[in-house]
Design an enzyme around this catalytic site. Structure first.
Site, PDB file in Angstrom:
ATOM      1  N   HIS A  52      -4.633  -1.747  -3.961  1.00 59.54           N
ATOM      2  CA  HIS A  52      -5.981  -2.170  -3.547  1.00 59.54           C
ATOM      3  C   HIS A  52      -6.985  -1.964  -4.678  1.00 59.54           C
ATOM      4  O   HIS A  52      -8.107  -1.491  -4.476  1.00 59.54           O
ATOM      5  CB  HIS A  52      -6.416  -1.402  -2.296  1.00 59.54           C
ATOM      6  CG  HIS A  52      -5.444  -1.476  -1.172  1.00 59.54           C
ATOM      7  ND1 HIS A  52      -4.984  -2.677  -0.672  1.00 59.54           N
ATOM      8  CD2 HIS A  52      -4.829  -0.497  -0.449  1.00 59.54           C
ATOM      9  CE1 HIS A  52      -4.127  -2.431   0.317  1.00 59.54           C
ATOM     10  NE2 HIS A  52      -4.011  -1.131   0.462  1.00 59.54           N
ATOM     11  N   SER A 104       0.835  -1.201   0.000  1.00 61.18           N
ATOM     12  CA  SER A 104       0.000   0.000   0.000  1.00 61.18           C
ATOM     13  C   SER A 104       0.871   1.252   0.000  1.00 61.18           C
ATOM     14  O   SER A 104       1.573   1.507  -0.981  1.00 61.18           O
ATOM     15  CB  SER A 104      -0.975  -0.060   1.175  1.00 61.18           C
ATOM     16  OG  SER A 104      -2.015   0.880   1.034  1.00 61.18           O
TER      17      SER A 104
END
Length: 243
Positions: A170, A134
């Site tokens: 994501h 991330s």
């Protein structure tokens, strides 16, 4: 032993719930260690938790995951101060640097204060594998879409730029991610952008994307480019190897 070329593994994964512990390293983190080429001793992994504020309770979970894996895990805490005056030497003693998720905007600001970009570049060029999830993925690129500022995504473009692309994370689990990346690429705010679904990772040798991998049965990876005649974003899926 070090990786034979500068290597980055940029991901939307790497951790899973443990059987007897809160946390275990999933296949992507194990792959980062494999990429380092370490053998004949315990791998040394440096975990960087800047993006979540160096939360000690989380670091305890990561340390425990390292014990289960048979690795030596240390933490590069910048709150309240770095662990040493010689960050370059300290980081360079590890096989892998793994950067956790959280606020990429805050991560980049704190790293700039401490000159960590130069430290990490030197480690990368010396064969320490750089990786993360991330925020710990976006940081290696020119930038990407982030919720660092609020639930409405904004694009940061002050990443370390070791990889001359944008990055999307994501991609399959957060509905705003794909349209935000497409808009940024179509408008020229981001260059060619490489994206991962949850559980997927992208392996780079130098600045070249060499492979997409996944620790899930699913989990795709994509390249988004700007079509100059139309001024729109075009997305192409990548072949993904299951770990």
């Amino acid at each position: 032993m070090a990786a034979d070329q500068p290597t980055i593994l940029a991901t939307s994964g790497g951790f899973r719930v443990g059987h007897r512990t809160d946390l275990e390293f999933h296949e992507l983190v194990h792959h980062a260690v494999d990429l380092s080429g370490v053998h004949g001793r315990r791998p040394r992994l440096c975990h960087v938790g800047t993006a979540s504020g160096d939360q000690r309770w989380w670091h305890a979970n990561v340390t425990e995951a390292g014990q289960l894996a048979g690795w030596d895990v240390s933490h590069l805490n910048l709150f309240t101060m770095p662990p040493t005056d010689d960050l370059r030497g300290w980081v360079g003693e590890h096989d892998v640097v793994w950067v956790g998720g959280g606020s990429v905007a805050n991560l980049l600001a704190v790293w700039e204060v401490h000159g960590l970009g130069d430290v990490l570049r030197a480690a990368w060029l010396d064969g320490v594998v750089l990786g993360g999830v991330s925020a710990g993925s976006i940081c290696w690129f020119v930038g990407g879409a982030t919720d660092s500022f609020g639930p409405e995504l904004r694009v940061v473009t002050n990443g370390l730029g070791f990889l001359p692309y944008g990055n999307g994370v994501h991609y399959d689990s957060e509905a705003r991610r794909r349209p935000a990346i497409h808009e940024a690429v179509a408008s020229g705010v981001l260059p060619e952008t490489h994206c991962t679904d949850d559980g997927a990772g992208l392996v780079y040798r130098g600045a070249e994307l060499v492979e997409a991998v996944s620790e899930r049965a699913g989990g795709g990876a994509y390249v988004v480019v700007r079509d100059n005649p139309s001024g729109t974003a075009q997305e192409e899926p990548l072949d993904v190897r299951r770990l």
